[in-house]
Design a protein around this motif. Sequence first.
Motif, PDB file in Angstrom:
ATOM      1  N   LYS A 125       0.873  -1.171   0.000  1.00  0.00           N
ATOM      2  CA  LYS A 125       0.000   0.000   0.000  1.00  0.00           C
ATOM      3  C   LYS A 125       0.907   1.216   0.000  1.00  0.00           C
ATOM      4  N   ILE A 126       0.877   1.999  -1.061  1.00  0.00           N
ATOM      5  CA  ILE A 126       1.895   3.010  -1.323  1.00  0.00           C
ATOM      6  C   ILE A 126       1.283   4.404  -1.196  1.00  0.00           C
ATOM      7  N   LEU A 127       2.005   5.290  -0.550  1.00  0.00           N
ATOM      8  CA  LEU A 127       1.644   6.705  -0.506  1.00  0.00           C
ATOM      9  C   LEU A 127       2.632   7.481  -1.366  1.00  0.00           C
ATOM     10  N   ILE A 128       2.131   8.236  -2.331  1.00  0.00           N
ATOM     11  CA  ILE A 128       2.957   9.065  -3.205  1.00  0.00           C
ATOM     12  C   ILE A 128       2.691  10.518  -2.871  1.00  0.00           C
ATOM     13  N   THR A 129       3.724  11.250  -2.526  1.00  0.00           N
ATOM     14  CA  THR A 129       3.584  12.665  -2.228  1.00  0.00           C
ATOM     15  C   THR A 129       4.714  13.433  -2.908  1.00  0.00           C
ATOM     16  N   THR A 130       4.738  14.745  -2.722  1.00  0.00           N
ATOM     17  CA  THR A 130       5.682  15.609  -3.431  1.00  0.00           C
ATOM     18  C   THR A 130       6.340  16.566  -2.440  1.00  0.00           C
ATOM     19  N   SER A 131       7.231  17.370  -2.957  1.00  0.00           N
ATOM     20  CA  SER A 131       7.752  18.483  -2.176  1.00  0.00           C
ATOM     21  C   SER A 131       6.666  19.554  -2.055  1.00  0.00           C
ATOM     22  N   ILE A 166       5.324  10.253   8.210  1.00  0.00           N
ATOM     23  CA  ILE A 166       5.657   8.833   8.353  1.00  0.00           C
ATOM     24  C   ILE A 166       4.844   8.145   9.445  1.00  0.00           C
ATOM     25  N   PRO A 167       4.700   8.713  10.669  1.00  0.00           N
ATOM     26  CA  PRO A 167       3.849   8.043  11.664  1.00  0.00           C
ATOM     27  C   PRO A 167       2.397   7.889  11.214  1.00  0.00           C
ATOM     28  N   GLN A 168       1.886   8.862  10.486  1.00  0.00           N
ATOM     29  CA  GLN A 168       0.518   8.749   9.978  1.00  0.00           C
ATOM     30  C   GLN A 168       0.411   7.633   8.946  1.00  0.00           C
ATOM     31  N   CYS A 169       1.443   7.492   8.108  1.00  0.00           N
ATOM     32  CA  CYS A 169       1.431   6.401   7.120  1.00  0.00           C
ATOM     33  C   CYS A 169       1.447   5.045   7.821  1.00  0.00           C
ATOM     34  N   ILE A 170       2.273   4.910   8.858  1.00  0.00           N
ATOM     35  CA  ILE A 170       2.353   3.634   9.574  1.00  0.00           C
ATOM     36  C   ILE A 170       1.031   3.305  10.246  1.00  0.00           C
ATOM     37  N   SER A 171       0.381   4.304  10.823  1.00  0.00           N
ATOM     38  CA  SER A 171      -0.896   4.058  11.502  1.00  0.00           C
ATOM     39  C   SER A 171      -1.997   3.672  10.521  1.00  0.00           C
ATOM     40  N   ARG A 172      -1.854   4.059   9.246  1.00  0.00           N
ATOM     41  CA  ARG A 172      -2.866   3.744   8.236  1.00  0.00           C
ATOM     42  C   ARG A 172      -2.425   2.579   7.335  1.00  0.00           C
ATOM     43  N   ASP A 173      -1.453   1.809   7.787  1.00  0.00           N
ATOM     44  CA  ASP A 173      -1.022   0.562   7.137  1.00  0.00           C
ATOM     45  C   ASP A 173      -0.405   0.771   5.764  1.00  0.00           C
ATOM     46  N   PHE A 174       0.228   1.904   5.551  1.00  0.00           N
ATOM     47  CA  PHE A 174       0.999   2.075   4.320  1.00  0.00           C
ATOM     48  C   PHE A 174       2.329   1.331   4.470  1.00  0.00           C
ATOM     49  N   THR A 175       2.756   0.660   3.418  1.00  0.00           N
ATOM     50  CA  THR A 175       4.001  -0.113   3.459  1.00  0.00           C
ATOM     51  C   THR A 175       5.180   0.627   2.853  1.00  0.00           C
ATOM     52  N   ASP A 176       4.923   1.650   2.028  1.00  0.00           N
ATOM     53  CA  ASP A 176       6.012   2.398   1.404  1.00  0.00           C
ATOM     54  C   ASP A 176       5.584   3.841   1.196  1.00  0.00           C
ATOM     55  N   LEU A 177       6.565   4.719   1.238  1.00  0.00           N
ATOM     56  CA  LEU A 177       6.346   6.143   1.015  1.00  0.00           C
ATOM     57  C   LEU A 177       7.264   6.607  -0.105  1.00  0.00           C
ATOM     58  N   ILE A 178       6.694   7.243  -1.126  1.00  0.00           N
ATOM     59  CA  ILE A 178       7.459   7.791  -2.254  1.00  0.00           C
ATOM     60  C   ILE A 178       7.283   9.302  -2.246  1.00  0.00           C
ATOM     61  N   VAL A 179       8.417  10.018  -2.245  1.00  0.00           N
ATOM     62  CA  VAL A 179       8.405  11.484  -2.271  1.00  0.00           C
ATOM     63  C   VAL A 179       9.097  11.930  -3.549  1.00  0.00           C
ATOM     64  N   ILE A 180       8.393  12.719  -4.364  1.00  0.00           N
ATOM     65  CA  ILE A 180       8.946  13.255  -5.604  1.00  0.00           C
ATOM     66  C   ILE A 180       9.353  14.706  -5.360  1.00  0.00           C
ATOM     67  N   ASN A 181      10.638  14.981  -5.489  1.00  0.00           N
ATOM     68  CA  ASN A 181      11.142  16.350  -5.339  1.00  0.00           C
ATOM     69  C   ASN A 181      11.301  16.995  -6.704  1.00  0.00           C
ATOM     70  N   CYS A 247       8.958  -4.561  -3.611  1.00  0.00           N
ATOM     71  CA  CYS A 247       7.939  -4.405  -2.561  1.00  0.00           C
ATOM     72  C   CYS A 247       6.846  -3.412  -2.942  1.00  0.00           C
ATOM     73  N   LEU A 248       7.043  -2.671  -4.026  1.00  0.00           N
ATOM     74  CA  LEU A 248       6.012  -1.713  -4.441  1.00  0.00           C
ATOM     75  C   LEU A 248       4.859  -2.371  -5.178  1.00  0.00           C
ATOM     76  N   PHE A 249       5.057  -3.591  -5.665  1.00  0.00           N
ATOM     77  CA  PHE A 249       4.073  -4.220  -6.536  1.00  0.00           C
ATOM     78  C   PHE A 249       3.538  -5.493  -5.882  1.00  0.00           C
ATOM     79  N   PRO A 250       2.289  -5.853  -6.155  1.00  0.00           N
ATOM     80  CA  PRO A 250       1.719  -7.088  -5.597  1.00  0.00           C
ATOM     81  C   PRO A 250       2.438  -8.326  -6.119  1.00  0.00           C
ATOM     82  N   HIS A 251       2.269  -9.431  -5.407  1.00  0.00           N
ATOM     83  CA  HIS A 251       2.962 -10.674  -5.749  1.00  0.00           C
ATOM     84  C   HIS A 251       2.470 -11.277  -7.056  1.00  0.00           C
TER      85      HIS A 251
END
Length: 327
Positions: A125-131, A166-181, A247-251
């Motif tokens: 479960k991936i969260l994508i965010t930006t600068s 990051i703590p909010q992502c962990i509490s909502r069961d996100f497995t990875d965080l991607i930040v685009i700068n 780890c970003l993609f399903p099995h």
Amino acid sequence: MSSPGSMASGAAGSAEGPGDATRAPEQALFPPAFSVSEIKNKQRRHFMFLRWKQQQRKEKLANKKKRRKEREALGDEAPPKPVPKTIENQRVYDETTVDPNDEEVAFDESTDEFAPYFNRQTVPKILITTSDRPRGRTVRFCEQLSTIIPNSHVYYRRGLALKRIIPQCISRDFTDLIVINEDRKIPNGLVLSHLPDGPTAHFRMSSVRLRKEIKRKGKEPTKHQPEVILNNFTTRLGHSIGRMFACLFPHDPQFIGRQVATFHNQRDYIFFRFHRYIFRSEKKVGIQELGPRFTLKLRSLQKGTFDSKFGEYEWIHKVCLSVIISG
């Protein structure tokens, strides 16, 4: 009026005379010590450079024809063709290259931070965010990236620090965080953090092409889960980075969608492409790029989640290390 003798001597001393150019061989125009940079006149220097390149091409073609005739004359006794020198085959062997079947490597992979994913204990479960305050190009890139990675969600930071995200992502069961700068309205960096225990990789991003900028692209990608291809991640560091991308993609990919996400590592650059393959016949298969495409260069690998001040680094690029020491 000039005398006939002076005209004759001028024609003999100049390389531009039409009669002299036909008599003199081409090799005489460019002796071994010839340097175009010594010519002061810009137009003359450019003209002589083009003629020198033309002569080089002719000599190369003549040598190629000569070698081909010699091989034809020798027949089966001809020596094998020399292997062309490339950047890849001239590289010094990396001592950290590992065997995937090595017991030590298998043990490390069974106990690292990615083991729950490969043991099918977690679902990506991936969260994508930006600068902060992203521009249009970065926003479109994030939206297109979310169509490639299944179960990914795009949220904009709005001034929120990563340490609070990051703590909010962990509490909502996100497995990875991607930040685009971005820099000057162009995406130039990517931070990938595996949750909840890390590691965190920082990449420099370049050569970003959105879908509309790719020629002969296919139709919009479907929602099928794509296949993932990881090429040439053979070192210890490469194993870690390759497992992060996996780890970003399903099995279980949905082969009916015929979509493939490729991460190709070459000369320490990671090239990403997204294709759809097409069965033209029983024996022929074609590929059709869907986009987007980009290139990554690893800058650092940090233990744990993102921490720019007190984080412990597993690996850091030499240029980045020199900047940190000097800064």
